[in-house]
Design an enzyme around this catalytic site. Structure first.
Site, PDB file in Angstrom:
ATOM      1  N   CYS A 422       0.801  -1.229   0.000  1.00  0.00           N
ATOM      2  CA  CYS A 422       0.000   0.000   0.000  1.00  0.00           C
ATOM      3  C   CYS A 422       0.829   1.271   0.000  1.00  0.00           C
ATOM      4  CB  CYS A 422      -0.977  -0.018   1.169  1.00  0.00           C
ATOM      5  SG  CYS A 422      -0.215  -0.040   2.818  1.00  0.00           S
ATOM      6  N   HIS A 480      -2.932   1.243   6.578  1.00  0.00           N
ATOM      7  CA  HIS A 480      -3.159   1.298   5.135  1.00  0.00           C
ATOM      8  C   HIS A 480      -2.903   2.723   4.674  1.00  0.00           C
ATOM      9  CE1 HIS A 480      -4.523   0.490   1.181  1.00  0.00           C
ATOM     10  NE2 HIS A 480      -5.632   1.204   1.276  1.00  0.00           N
ATOM     11  N   ASP A 503      -7.348   5.823  -3.955  1.00  0.00           N
ATOM     12  CA  ASP A 503      -6.598   4.662  -3.457  1.00  0.00           C
ATOM     13  C   ASP A 503      -6.221   3.763  -4.626  1.00  0.00           C
ATOM     14  OD1 ASP A 503      -5.474   2.619  -2.017  1.00  0.00           O
ATOM     15  OD2 ASP A 503      -7.156   2.369  -0.638  1.00  0.00           O
ATOM     16  N   ASN A 543     -14.271   3.959   9.853  1.00  0.00           N
ATOM     17  CA  ASN A 543     -15.268   4.082  10.918  1.00  0.00           C
ATOM     18  C   ASN A 543     -16.185   2.871  11.043  1.00  0.00           C
ATOM     19  OD1 ASN A 543     -16.183   5.513  13.081  1.00  0.00           O
ATOM     20  ND2 ASN A 543     -17.462   6.920  11.922  1.00  0.00           N
ATOM     21  N   ASP A 545     -17.396  -0.777  12.639  1.00  0.00           N
ATOM     22  CA  ASP A 545     -17.346  -1.436  13.943  1.00  0.00           C
ATOM     23  C   ASP A 545     -16.952  -2.892  13.732  1.00  0.00           C
ATOM     24  OD1 ASP A 545     -18.125   0.824  15.335  1.00  0.00           O
ATOM     25  OD2 ASP A 545     -20.268   0.344  15.173  1.00  0.00           O
ATOM     26  N   GLU A 601     -14.733   9.678  18.604  1.00  0.00           N
ATOM     27  CA  GLU A 601     -15.348   8.366  18.836  1.00  0.00           C
ATOM     28  C   GLU A 601     -16.310   8.404  20.019  1.00  0.00           C
ATOM     29  OE1 GLU A 601     -15.332   5.724  17.169  1.00  0.00           O
ATOM     30  OE2 GLU A 601     -13.549   5.640  15.914  1.00  0.00           O
TER      31      GLU A 601
END
Length: 854
Positions: A422, A480, A503, A543, A545, A601
């Site tokens: 990456c 990353h 990306d 973001n 979970d 958060e």
């Protein structure tokens, strides 16, 4: 009587031009067969056309052979009689088809002529009794003013603007090339055969691509003194005897790449019709780039310090490691090297299949480039590899810059280079975008999620106390790296311009191609995953979970939602800083931009953005489930900063919060080596614990790890580790699951220059030193050096010894030292980067700086 002009008859109806009548006159005045005719070096037609009604007189040349002299007079048409008047009527009615000779006695010849054309066309050109008409303007050559334009357009660092530069691909010395930015005028000098006047016209044609068309904006004509015919324009600057300055301005939306220019001259009649076009044109070429200094350009940046960092800075750092141990890896972007610019244009021309009309759109260009930096589609630059088997190529940790990669790619005729991960993909894309003028930076996301099914969650599977990695299609990368490109987004709602995620690492396909972005950072923060391009995937990266799916012995399945674990310490290099390495791995030049991607958060706004995104996910129901009550709290022991070769301890602390009841805690700790993608490579150690806990008591669980447990992984450059904790409370059925990722730190070579300040042309030496930290020999050692603008990539893998040159091996505890000579070429800060690699260790870099004066 007014001045008279001598014209001959042309076969075009109602049009007369000068002819041999003028030559006849000059034979009388200057002698026969004169080579000094004023029009000797100019092309016909000489004057603009006139109509038949302009014919007024006939010039008569009288020759007397007895005295050997000639006289000339003008006879009005109305004075002719008989045969001669018939000729006069033919002249006045425009019936004459060529030159006619009329006898007025012995040896007399006549030619017709016309009255003067309008003074607005040739106000001062009178013949034979006045000034001779000026010759048609002719262009001899073009001076592109490469050095001056380069300074004005902030392109003076590009290697190709230096005359006699060495081409990295052909290994030949080349003449300088013009590199300018669109939307901003650039000046050229046109060398002419005479002085340029306000009645002259120079035409400039700008062409792009293989089939230039006006309808596509790839064929554009500009004429001095004429209103703009397209979005391009030209104006006249200073004028001297044989030299005229032109200023050419391209639109801020035109195609980026190599443009061809054609310069010639043109003349018009009173009606504006073209009557003369110089066929001998002069051609030129230039590279036209995006312009972040131009307000009309979509990549415009308001702050100069931003442009200096994100367009003009050719060195930087890419942050790797893990969220607790961040390591600033130095990188030579080298966007001004000739091979980088040529590679960027090669990709746009040969690989993108991008229509010329989109070549000026940074949205389309950046998206195409994100696909072309990887070789998964379209035969791009780099082949990715994450299984630590780099046979036949170069380990990703060995690269210290983009120049060597792009040079190798071009030398191989566009064949992909092995291998990249990456940060290498991001470094190469950063170089290409900056070379084209797009403001770009590398961004590192720690604990980066890879969501494969669009659920916006990272699913981890357990069977009882055993992890089931074979069922885990999602993963969490310890870090990353992607890019952000700065541009407006007129295709989206207001407020979504600015930084866009692009990306180039091949993770998931987008519309069938391995690419991602551009996705607005502002939209990602709001959880607005419905906008282009690829925002759901990138939102999950920062973001999501983590959800643990645990299958119990009775067959039931419970899930545990783990928040605050994805997208930590999102980092990029601070503006203007370039600190040398320090042994304590501090990062004074790192800036945390996590708040640009998400709200703090656990706050209401952060949860709202997650819920908003989840509505469009494949599994929104996961957020409606309630969580079980807990009375045992678990906390993992922080993992210290550990060097390769050291021993360490993993631990968990359990705290029974129940005031009156005992709890039986079963805990499993599993240590695995992982690839940078988060995929498990080797399960190194695992241990199960069971402890009875009294009310309000605390218990510690420990797993000791020695160097012998992971030594083999170092040969594969596998420094990333993951520890899984799974706890089960028998009395209440409470389940606790937690993952932690850390990275063993490698060593830093010592790099010192012989001088801290030098002058252009002066040679200095840098010394690189490395001490073997292991209790075993290091074999096949090599050092790599790069310095943007001053040193092409250099590899030192051997040393001169008593028996000649030999590979570098370093015994346990011993030190190796090499030297590299550098000749200063470019004024400013020179950042030298080195890396050290061997069979047993790798991924070790250092940098130092030298100031170069004029």
């Amino acid at each position: 009587m007014s001045s008279k002009y001598y014209y001959g008859y042309d076969h075009t109806p109602d049009k007369f031009y000068h002819s041999s009548a003028m030559r006849s006159y000059y034979n009388v005045r200057y002698g026969h067969n004169s080579s000094s005719y004023p029009w000797q070096h100019h092309h016909q037609p000489f004057f603009p056309p006139v109509s038949k009604s302009d014919i007024t007189h006939i010039p008569i040349t009288f020759k007397d052979s007895s005295i050997g002299s000639s006289t000339c007079d003008d006879i009005p048409i109305k004075h002719f009689d008989g045969q001669d008047k018939k000729l006069a009527r033919q002249l006045s009615s425009c019936q004459l088809t060529g030159r006619k000779n009329v006898k007025f006695g012995q040896g007399h010849h006549s030619h017709f002529h016309v009255k003067a054309p309008p003074s607005s066309v040739f106000p001062s050109t009178k013949c034979p009794h006045g000034p001779v008409p000026p010759p048609l303007l002719k262009i001899a050559c073009i001076d592109l003013c490469i050095e001056t334009n380069a300074v004005c357009h902030h392109t003076d660092k590009y290697e190709v603007v230096q005359d006699g530069y060495l081409d990295d691909i052909t290994k030949q010395y080349c003449s300088a090339k013009l590199v300018v930015r669109r939307g901003q005028e650039f000046g050229v000098f046109v060398e002419t055969n005479r002085k340029y006047t306000e009645d002259d016209h120079i035409r400039v044609i700008a062409k792009f691509g293989t089939e230039p068309l006006s309808s596509k904006g790839t064929y554009n004509e500009m004429i001095t003194g004429v209103d703009a015919l397209s979005d391009w324009s030209v104006r006249v600057g200073c004028v001297s005897t044989n030299r005229v300055e032109l200023f050419i301005t391209s639109p801020a939306s035109c195609a980026v790449g190599k443009w061809k220019f054609q310069f010639d001259t043109i003349a018009f009649d009173n009606c504006g019709d073209v009557v003369s076009l110089m066929s001998d044109s002069v051609n030129a070429e230039c590279y036209l780039l995006f312009n972040s200094w131009c307000r009309e350009d979509p990549v415009y940046m308001e702050k100069e310090e931003w442009r200096q960092e994100y367009v003009l800075n050719d060195t930087g750092k890419i942050y790797t490691g893990n969220w607790k141990q961040i390591f600033g890896r130095p990188w030579n972007f080298g966007q001004f090297e000739s091979c980088v610019l040529e590679a960027a244009l090669f990709l746009l021309n040969k690989r993108t299949h991008l229509c010329d009309t989109f070549r000026g759109n940074p949205i389309a260009v950046s998206r195409k480039l994100s696909a072309l930096v990887n070789s998964s589609d379209d035969y791009g630059v780099l082949t990715g590899r994450w299984d630590e088997n780099y046979a036949g190529g170069v380990s990703p940790t060995s690269w210290i810059g983009s120049v060597a990669i792009l040079q190798k790619y071009m030398e191989r005729g566009g064949k992909p280079v092995e291998y990249g991960q990456c940060w290498v993909f991001a470094g190469v894309l950063n170089s290409i975008c900056r070379a084209l003028g797009i403001p770009t930076r590398c961004v590192s996301n720690f604990e980066s999620a890879h969501d494969t099914d669009g659920s916006l969650t990272i699913d981890v599977h357990w069977k009882g106390m055993q992890p089931m990695p074979e069922l885990d299609t999602d993963s969490v990368w310890n870090f990353h790296v992607w890019n952000e490109c700065w541009m407006t987004r007129p295709d989206l709602q207001e407020g979504y311009g600015g930084w866009q995620v692009v990306d180039s690492t091949p993770q998931e396909t987008s519309n069938g191609v391995y690419c991602a972005g551009p996705a607005p950072v502002a939209a990602i923060k709001q959880g607005d995953v419905g906008v282009a391009h690829d925002t759901p995937f990138i939102f999950a990266e920062v973001n999501a979970d983590r959800v643990h799916w645990i299958k119990r012995k009775n067959g039931s399945v419970v899930h545990i939602l783990e928040r605050d674990v994805i997208g930590k310490n999102i980092s990029t290099k601070a503006i203007g800083s370039s600190r040398d390495f320090t042994l304590d791995h501090c990062n004074p030049d790192r800036v945390d931009i996590t708040n640009e991607y998400k709200y703090p958060e656990g706050t209401y706004r952060e949860r709202m953005s997650v819920w908003r995104a989840a509505k469009l996910s494949t599994k929104p129901v996961i957020y409606r489930n309630s969580e079980a009550a807990e009375d045992v709290k678990f906390a993992a022991k922080d993992i210290d900063d550990m060097l390769v070769g050291s021993s360490f301890t993993l631990g968990m602390i359990a705290h029974n919060k129940s005031s009156c009841e005992e709890r039986t805690v079963n805990l499993m700790i599993t240590l695995s080596s992982i690839y940078n993608t988060g995929v498990e490579k080797t399960r190194l150690k695992q241990e199960t614990f069971q402890k009875r806990m009294a009310p309000y008591s605390k218990e510690s669980f420990k797993l000791d790890v020695g160097y012998c447990d992971y030594e083999h992984e170092m040969l594969c450059r596998c420094y990333a580790m993951r520890v899984n904790y799974l706890a089960y409370v028998e009395e209440t059925g409470q389940v606790f699951a937690f993952q932690d990722i850390f990275r063993l730190r490698t060593y830093i070579p010592e790099l010192r220059p012989s001088k801290k300040r030098v002058r252009v042309g002066e040679t200095f030496t840098v010394k690189a030193k490395f001490q073997n930290p292991l209790a075993k020999q290091l074999s096949n050692c090599e050092f790599n050096f790069e310095a943007a603008g001053n040193l092409k990539p250099v590899k030192i893998s051997s040393q001169q010894g008593y028996y000649g040159s030999a590979k570098i091996d370093v015994n346990a505890g011993a030190t190796v030292e090499v030297e590299c000579d550098i000749t200063a070429k470019r004024v400013g800060d020179c950042v030298i980067i080195t890396s050290f690699e061997c069979k047993e260790l790798g991924d070790m870099q250092a940098q130092c700086s030298v100031v170069i004066d004029k």
